[in-house]
Design a protein around this motif. Structure first.
Motif, PDB file in Angstrom:
ATOM      1  N   LYS A 160       0.822  -1.217   0.000  1.00 30.09           N
ATOM      2  CA  LYS A 160       0.000   0.000   0.000  1.00 30.09           C
ATOM      3  C   LYS A 160       0.852   1.261   0.000  1.00 30.09           C
ATOM      4  CE  LYS A 160      -3.779   0.308   2.273  1.00 30.09           C
ATOM      5  NZ  LYS A 160      -4.856   0.344   3.238  1.00 30.09           N
ATOM      6  N   LYS A 161       2.097   1.159   0.445  1.00 26.27           N
ATOM      7  CA  LYS A 161       2.999   2.311   0.478  1.00 26.27           C
ATOM      8  C   LYS A 161       3.682   2.558  -0.864  1.00 26.27           C
ATOM      9  CE  LYS A 161       3.935   1.488   5.343  1.00 26.27           C
ATOM     10  NZ  LYS A 161       4.919   1.014   6.311  1.00 26.27           N
ATOM     11  N   ASP A 162       3.601   1.589  -1.758  1.00 26.67           N
ATOM     12  CA  ASP A 162       4.268   1.683  -3.055  1.00 26.67           C
ATOM     13  C   ASP A 162       3.414   2.527  -4.005  1.00 26.67           C
ATOM     14  OD1 ASP A 162       5.336   1.280  -5.615  1.00 26.67           O
ATOM     15  OD2 ASP A 162       5.877  -0.802  -5.177  1.00 26.67           O
ATOM     16  N   GLU A 163       3.920   3.680  -4.394  1.00 24.23           N
ATOM     17  CA  GLU A 163       3.184   4.604  -5.277  1.00 24.23           C
ATOM     18  C   GLU A 163       2.803   3.953  -6.611  1.00 24.23           C
ATOM     19  OE1 GLU A 163       1.926   7.755  -4.998  1.00 24.23           O
ATOM     20  OE2 GLU A 163       2.324   7.441  -2.863  1.00 24.23           O
ATOM     21  N   ARG A 164       3.659   3.066  -7.114  1.00 20.48           N
ATOM     22  CA  ARG A 164       3.355   2.412  -8.395  1.00 20.48           C
ATOM     23  C   ARG A 164       2.084   1.567  -8.316  1.00 20.48           C
ATOM     24  NH1 ARG A 164       6.144  -1.355 -10.674  1.00 20.48           N
ATOM     25  NH2 ARG A 164       6.601  -2.357  -8.719  1.00 20.48           N
TER      26      ARG A 164
ATOM     27  N   SER B 140      -0.642   2.356  -6.424  1.00 26.72           N
ATOM     28  CA  SER B 140      -1.745   3.132  -5.847  1.00 26.72           C
ATOM     29  C   SER B 140      -3.078   2.894  -6.560  1.00 26.72           C
ATOM     30  CB  SER B 140      -1.401   4.622  -5.835  1.00 26.72           C
ATOM     31  OG  SER B 140      -1.245   5.088  -7.161  1.00 26.72           O
ATOM     32  N   ASN B 141      -3.039   2.451  -7.805  1.00 25.97           N
ATOM     33  CA  ASN B 141      -4.264   2.166  -8.560  1.00 25.97           C
ATOM     34  C   ASN B 141      -4.523   0.664  -8.686  1.00 25.97           C
ATOM     35  OD1 ASN B 141      -4.899   4.848  -9.033  1.00 25.97           O
ATOM     36  ND2 ASN B 141      -3.553   4.925 -10.808  1.00 25.97           N
ATOM     37  N   THR B 142      -3.984  -0.097  -7.769  1.00 25.30           N
ATOM     38  CA  THR B 142      -4.115  -1.553  -7.797  1.00 25.30           C
ATOM     39  C   THR B 142      -5.093  -2.009  -6.723  1.00 25.30           C
ATOM     40  OG1 THR B 142      -1.849  -1.819  -8.600  1.00 25.30           O
ATOM     41  CG2 THR B 142      -2.835  -3.724  -7.526  1.00 25.30           C
TER      42      THR B 142
ATOM     43  N   ALA C 212      -8.566   4.998  -8.061  1.00 26.18           N
ATOM     44  CA  ALA C 212      -7.840   5.894  -7.174  1.00 26.18           C
ATOM     45  C   ALA C 212      -8.684   6.351  -5.989  1.00 26.18           C
ATOM     46  CB  ALA C 212      -7.360   7.117  -7.961  1.00 26.18           C
TER      47      ALA C 212
ATOM     48  N   ASP D  41     -10.305   6.682  -2.261  1.00 21.70           N
ATOM     49  CA  ASP D  41      -9.678   6.704  -0.950  1.00 21.70           C
ATOM     50  C   ASP D  41      -9.711   5.305  -0.350  1.00 21.70           C
ATOM     51  OD1 ASP D  41     -10.638   8.189   2.243  1.00 21.70           O
ATOM     52  OD2 ASP D  41      -8.762   7.288   1.601  1.00 21.70           O
TER      53      ASP D  41
END
Length: 175
Positions: free
Chosen positions: A55-59, A61-63, A106, A108
């Protein structure tokens, strides 16, 4: 099972499978998938812990990230979307995916989105029906076999009925 169900329903999907966290980490250095179903118990760690890391991985964030567990999902980290293996049916999985897509990738993720509650409610309803069918089958088997099975086996059937009734009460309270 997931590969078979998903592939049959939507053959255009690209499905990948790894068997441990090390394999997942290696795969994720090369790809950013749309969805990750993560078993909670893996040979080299726990899925919920790995999910928090992901969850911390920006790549990613849309997964859509969901941990699948044998345990009660409420016992895992509340910040991680989790589903019981018992509730993991093709229908529940498509509800999860469709809800995720409808609400937007994306959205919340601090609070479970509304479609998570819908998936959980559908799973609870399916589970309640399954327990009811098990009780009917057990009672029918016991009544037709009362004279032909040993008393110890009949006692086991009585104990099984008591357990199913207790489980049924738990299921009803969760819904």
């Amino acid at each position: 099972m997931l590969r078979r169900c998903l592939g049959r329903d939507r053959p255009d999907l690209e499905l990948f499978e790894v068997d441990c966290l090390a394999g997942a980490r290696a795969f994720l250095t090369r790809r950013a998938p749309d969805m990750i179903l993560l078993d909670h118990r893996l040979p080299d760690g726990q899925g919920a812990s790995f999910a928090r890391e992901l969850k911390k991985d920006e790549r990613l964030s849309n997964t859509l990230l969901c941990v699948v567990t044998n345990a009660d999902p409420r016992l895992l980290d509340p910040d991680v979307l989790a589903m019981s293996k018992d509730d993991l049916t093709p229908q529940a999985l498509w509800t999860l995916i469709d809800g995720f897509l409808a609400e937007g990738k994306a959205a919340d993720r601090e609070h479970p989105p509304t479609w998570v509650a819908e998936v959980n409610a559908a799973a609870q309803e399916n589970l309640a029906g399954a327990v009811s069918r098990m009780l009917r089958t057990l009672r029918r088997a016991r009544s037709t076999s009362r004279r032909s099975i040993p008393s110890a086996a009949m006692s086991d059937l009585d104990s099984l009925e008591e357990m199913l009734l207790a489980f049924s009460e738990v299921v009803e309270r969760r819904t």
